[in-house]
Design a protein around this motif. Structure first.
Motif, short mmCIF file in Angstrom:
data_model
loop_
_atom_site.label_atom_id
_atom_site.label_comp_id
_atom_site.label_asym_id
_atom_site.label_seq_id
_atom_site.Cartn_x
_atom_site.Cartn_y
_atom_site.Cartn_z
N PRO A 85 52.37 13.01 1.48
CA PRO A 85 53.38 13.65 0.48
C PRO A 85 54.74 13.64 0.90
O PRO A 85 55.78 13.88 0.25
CB PRO A 85 52.70 15.18 0.31
CG PRO A 85 51.55 15.12 0.60
CD PRO A 85 51.24 14.13 1.96
N THR A 86 54.94 13.55 2.33
CA THR A 86 56.24 13.40 2.61
C THR A 86 56.78 12.01 2.89
O THR A 86 57.65 11.83 3.84
CB THR A 86 56.15 14.14 4.09
OG1 THR A 86 55.16 13.95 5.02
CG2 THR A 86 56.21 15.62 3.71
N SER A 87 56.02 10.94 2.69
CA SER A 87 56.55 9.55 2.74
C SER A 87 55.94 8.90 1.79
O SER A 87 55.38 9.27 0.82
CB SER A 87 55.71 9.01 3.87
OG SER A 87 54.75 8.46 3.90
N ASP A 88 56.03 7.47 1.63
CA ASP A 88 55.54 6.45 0.61
C ASP A 88 54.02 5.82 0.82
O ASP A 88 53.84 5.44 0.07
CB ASP A 88 56.55 4.99 0.49
CG ASP A 88 57.82 5.48 -0.11
OD1 ASP A 88 57.98 6.37 -0.67
OD2 ASP A 88 58.82 4.57 0.13
N GLN B 164 54.78 9.87 9.29
CA GLN B 164 55.75 10.52 8.68
C GLN B 164 55.27 11.88 8.00
O GLN B 164 55.70 12.44 7.27
CB GLN B 164 56.44 9.82 7.18
CG GLN B 164 56.80 8.33 7.79
CD GLN B 164 58.16 8.59 8.36
OE1 GLN B 164 59.30 9.27 8.01
NE2 GLN B 164 58.57 8.04 9.82
N GLY B 165 54.15 12.44 8.38
CA GLY B 165 53.36 13.53 7.97
C GLY B 165 52.04 13.43 8.05
O GLY B 165 51.30 12.64 8.80
N GLN C 87 43.49 12.35 -3.26
CA GLN C 87 43.33 12.91 -4.43
C GLN C 87 42.28 11.96 -4.94
O GLN C 87 42.02 10.75 -4.37
CB GLN C 87 44.61 12.41 -5.47
CG GLN C 87 45.82 13.31 -5.22
CD GLN C 87 47.02 12.80 -6.04
OE1 GLN C 87 47.40 11.71 -5.95
NE2 GLN C 87 47.80 13.62 -6.78
N ARG C 88 41.76 12.32 -6.19
CA ARG C 88 40.84 11.50 -6.89
C ARG C 88 41.53 10.61 -7.88
O ARG C 88 42.63 11.20 -8.37
CB ARG C 88 39.82 11.98 -7.73
CG ARG C 88 38.84 13.09 -6.74
CD ARG C 88 38.32 12.45 -5.52
NE ARG C 88 37.25 11.72 -6.00
CZ ARG C 88 36.36 10.83 -5.06
NH1 ARG C 88 36.71 11.11 -3.57
NH2 ARG C 88 35.53 9.91 -5.46
N GLY C 89 41.19 9.23 -7.81
CA GLY C 89 41.83 8.38 -8.94
C GLY C 89 40.85 7.63 -9.69
O GLY C 89 39.70 7.44 -9.37
#
Lengths: 587, 587
Positions: free
Chosen positions: A225-228, A414-415, A420-422
């Protein structure tokens, strides 16, 4: 469109074979009807959604410089034999013979045909880059089709194929498609994530899946959540959770653990955290002779921490310094093989005291553990206080072989990771020269010499998007379509259309105004009772609804309700069009 | 569209297997590329035409109240077994088994599936009338695919199916589709004719083919220039050319005609017009037992005038007063059968002096002839001066069994018939209850009782239209598309686009103006030499071409040429857009 001119067929109950929300709702809303296992008629209501999805895809691909063509559903086996896929692919490839006993397939994808086109048509570097796409029927003979059109046998797919001079140019084509896909899924109005995916034998880092976020998704997608950082769990790198190995503190000791064959049970019995236990997984690889007979099998022991799971994709890439490994494919060992090597049945296995030598591959975290617990290779017994070097040799290989879990450090530092499910609805993939070499597809480069095309392939599951959108966007009453792909954008529900001139006039006027605005509007002139009419449109999921009734009109009022709104809003009839325009502009 | 962003691939020579103009030109213009026998890739240039054809069809059908859906290409055999077509259809029906060994077909049409949908979805008379259509891939495993996509194996077809309460309502649906088809073919910009066609076992007069007029067409279409009469030659009624039978004037006489086995040779030898001769055609019918073995064969003699041809469709409908006839199917008799009944080999056959009794069926004209010539049933001999009643009994049946010829009286009495060649691209057909009864597809009528649907089916060969349009509209330089379906409506050919700022600016400005007008324009920025560039676009057949060059621009002039114009016209650049708008408005 007037409802009486269209075809609306809703069901109170979903059929028994519909397991998931999207399948149930597509059936109930009359978007699809089953023809056979994994075969669905796209009914008028569903086809409207498909056409809107296709139009967005087509528009963005054209803007990205791709060129549309169509390749036949039925394809001669010869081309598939050139790449070996005719033999190598499993039963999902539907093969058949024509009246002259010649072999054909029904296309599941079209790499062979497009490469054949390229080798005939793209003769010079001047013709490159080129990216061809088609939106065409595909067939995969799934062993167990299910989930409606999410895993059907016949489906519609957009498949694109890029041809480039060199790796660098292919990278640009890849990036352009990644960008086009991002625009497409944004325009579709869906929450999605592009995640790094496994590149298999091709290698490299150019493979991304486009995943529609949905709790019911089959894929676990890992992101920071805090990086790409974002990757399919198959690929997401698991770092060691222990920076370095602590010194041994306990003595190595065999302990009785009768009936405790799982790490969790053993940890509970011994009063230790699960993270002190190590799970032993026994895999096997086979060597075959030219006739395909197995001439030698090798057993491998893989160790992951008790609270971790083996990642089979990562396992399938393992290779030791001596060249041996699991890269050519592996299976789980048979109980007979396990007993022969460990002297014990599964449940009490471990790396100490083997009957026959077995290569040991430890997960990165396991390699840094001290004072851990594993099976004793004796039924009803485990060993605790195990330490590398002291109680057993260092592992033959230390590698990332586990799935990441929520809270793991992100590999980019970075974190921490979240999961998540996708639902995978798109895939961009760098193919390199895999197909161009297999089919000797070349162009004349600037130096006058023939060179194999650098290729990429890019798929979007057109019909699958319907299912994914519904999994992401539904409630207990039905579907919540994004405006962009709703079968209709606005529904006008007149109460008493056939009885009240006022209602009919107001409805017809609003309908004409919206048509003039170019809005995709349906006027429900079927004469259904209000309750049944509202329920139909909530089930079908039209995003904007206007109700016109005698009572309200007497006060100059209509009712507007967005499909996601908790309640209807009273709107003066005079402001209705402006209100709708404002709501449509927001979408 | 800029040409550099598109894909243009023209060929100097057509491949050797291309026999007809449309196949040659579609290959040369890069509209299609062959993938296998009867299988073609629709290349970007061809796909643009297909999409325009589809859009016109869709628009008119939607206006006519039809509703679009899509049925799977792959269909379960069970439905096809319900109607018996799974067994009855020949090898054109592609059958295969899936991985679970279940039978499937690839759809050549979709009567079964749509009837299955109707019996599930259209429960009440209130749901009727309903007309569903799809534009979908079809497959027919032609024994000898040829003529490019005109007779391919995989092709795109629009198929529509109407469901009605009763025969009267079905007639209205039929008429509405006939009208919609007329509008469709008018909008496509093709010369066509709707002609009455054979209804086969269904009967009635509700079957019309839409034929694109082309000298190379496979079908002969008969019409009356001074009335509305038009029919396929299979169906066109041939009246008697002799109002009544003249009295006998000659004696019946056997004459030697050595080596003269054709009517023409005999007439020449005897110095008589061909219209005095009668041709004997020997057909046979077979009766089979339950095991399908032939238990009895019957030989029939059919007589047509020497200058006429037998119409096999008409022959296949013949029935005598006693119920016997050729309605169940016939074949031509074997030489052995002929010798057994006539005592002579073909070439000298006739109705007089048979060895075994044979029923004689005379064409209407033959029945009114006097003093005619036929074979003597003896090699090298004919009989002249033959007269019904005097020299042989009256025929067992007098019927219309011949093809009409140019100049025949029109059956509506309004003039004489002419014949054109045509290519069938559409068909509207009243099905009655053939499928609804076979599949017991019923709705509840107003009286609460189940009733079988009255059905119609309506096809348009979407991809075939491309071939037909080209057969009708081409010259030695290439295709002449109608504006409505041209891959591009206007092509801008700048000479020196990459060298001259003036040319580039003028071309870009015109391009932008036309795009703003919504015109489908292509700017050829490929940098080809003028000759090659012009040849490409004449071959491809874009209807309007503008040439911009430095020389002309210095004088403020551009060149406009319509694809059908004999020469280019110089147009002041300032008037170019207005000129183009005027030409486009004419189309």
């Amino acid at each position: 469109m007037k409802a009486s001119q269209f075809f609306i067929s809703t069901l109170k109950e979903a059929p028994a074979d519909a397991e998931i929300a999207s399948h149930k709702l597509m059936m109930r809303a009359g978007l699809i009807r089953k023809l056979g296992a994994g075969l669905y008629n796209y009914m008028p209501m569903g086809l409207r959604v498909i056409r809107k999805v296709e139009a967005i895809i087509r528009d963005e691909l054209n803007k990205a410089g791709c060129v549309e063509l169509v390749m036949p559903v039925v394809q001669p086996a010869e081309l598939w034999q050139e790449t070996g896929r005719f033999e190598k692919m499993g039963d999902e490839l539907l093969r058949f013979k024509d009246r002259h006993d010649r072999d054909f397939v029904i296309q599941p994808t079209a790499e062979e045909v497009i490469t054949d086109i390229a080798r005939q048509e793209l003769r010079s570097y001047r013709a490159l880059p080129k990216n061809f796409y088609q939106i065409q029927t595909k067939f995969r003979d799934e062993r167990r089709p299910r989930f409606g059109i999410m895993r059907g046998r016949e489906f519609t797919m957009k498949d694109a194929y890029s041809f480039d001079r060199d790796v660098e140019a292919a990278g640009k084509s890849y990036d352009a498609m990644y960008a086009a896909y991002t625009r497409i899924f944004e325009r579709l109005g869906l929450q999605f994530r592009a995640v790094a995916a496994d590149t298999g034998a091709i290698g490299g880092d150019r493979s991304h899946e486009f995943q529609v976020i949905a709790d019911t998704g089959e894929d676990a997608i890992v992101y920071c959540p805090t990086s790409d950082y974002a990757a399919n769990i198959e690929l997401a790198e698991a770092v060691s959770l222990l920076a370095e190995r602590a010194a041994a503190a306990e003595a190595c000791e065999k302990v009785a653990t009768p009936g405790k064959s799982t790490c969790a049970d053993v940890a509970a019995l011994l009063g230790l955290p699960l993270s002190r236990t190590v799970k032993s997984l026994v895999l096997a690889t086979d060597e075959t002779n030219e006739a395909g007979e197995i001439v030698k099998s090798t057993v491998w022991l893989l160790l992951v921490r008790g609270d971790h799971d083996l990642n089979e994709v990562k396992a399938g890439k393992l290779q030791l310094a001596d060249g041996s490994g699991l890269k050519a494919g592996f299976r789980f060992a048979t109980e007979k093989e396990i007993v022969a090597h460990f002297g014990c049945k599964p449940g009490y296995l471990g790396p100490i005291g083997l009957k026959q030598p077995v290569k040991v591959i430890a997960d990165r975290t396991v390699a840094n553990m001290a004072d851990w617990v594993c099976g004793a290779n004796e039924e009803g017994f485990h060993i605790r206080g195990v330490n590398w070097g002291r109680d057993l040799p260092e592992p033959d290989l230390v590698a990332d072989i586990r799935n990441v879990v929520e809270g793991d450090p992100s590999p980019d530092g970075q974190g921490v990771l979240a999961i998540q499910r996708g639902i995978e609805v798109g895939h961009v993939f760098y193919l390199g020269t895999k197909y161009s070499k297999a089919m000797d597809a070349t162009f004349l480069d600037v130096d006058g010499k023939p060179k194999h095309f650098e290729m990429g392939c890019y798929g979007i599951g057109v019909t699958r998007i319907l299912g994914a959108a519904i999994e992401q966007r539904h409630d207990e009453r039905g579907i919540l379509w994004p405006d962009a792909i709703a079968p209709f954008t606005v529904v006008i529900c007149p109460v008493g259309y056939d009885r009240s001139d006022d209602v009919k006039q107001a409805a017809d006027r609003l309908y004409a105004d919206l048509v003039a605005d170019g809005v995709d509007v349906i006027l429900d002139d079927r004469g259904e009772r209000p309750g049944a009419m509202f329920a139909d449109w909530e089930l079908i999921g039209v995003p904007h609804r206007v109700v016109l009734g005698d009572k309200g009109l007497k006060e100059g009022l209509a009712e507007y309700q967005g499909r996601g709104d908790a309640a209807a809003t009273k709107v003066p009839v005079a402001e209705l069009l402006a209100t709708l325009r404002a709501r449509l502009a927001q979408a």
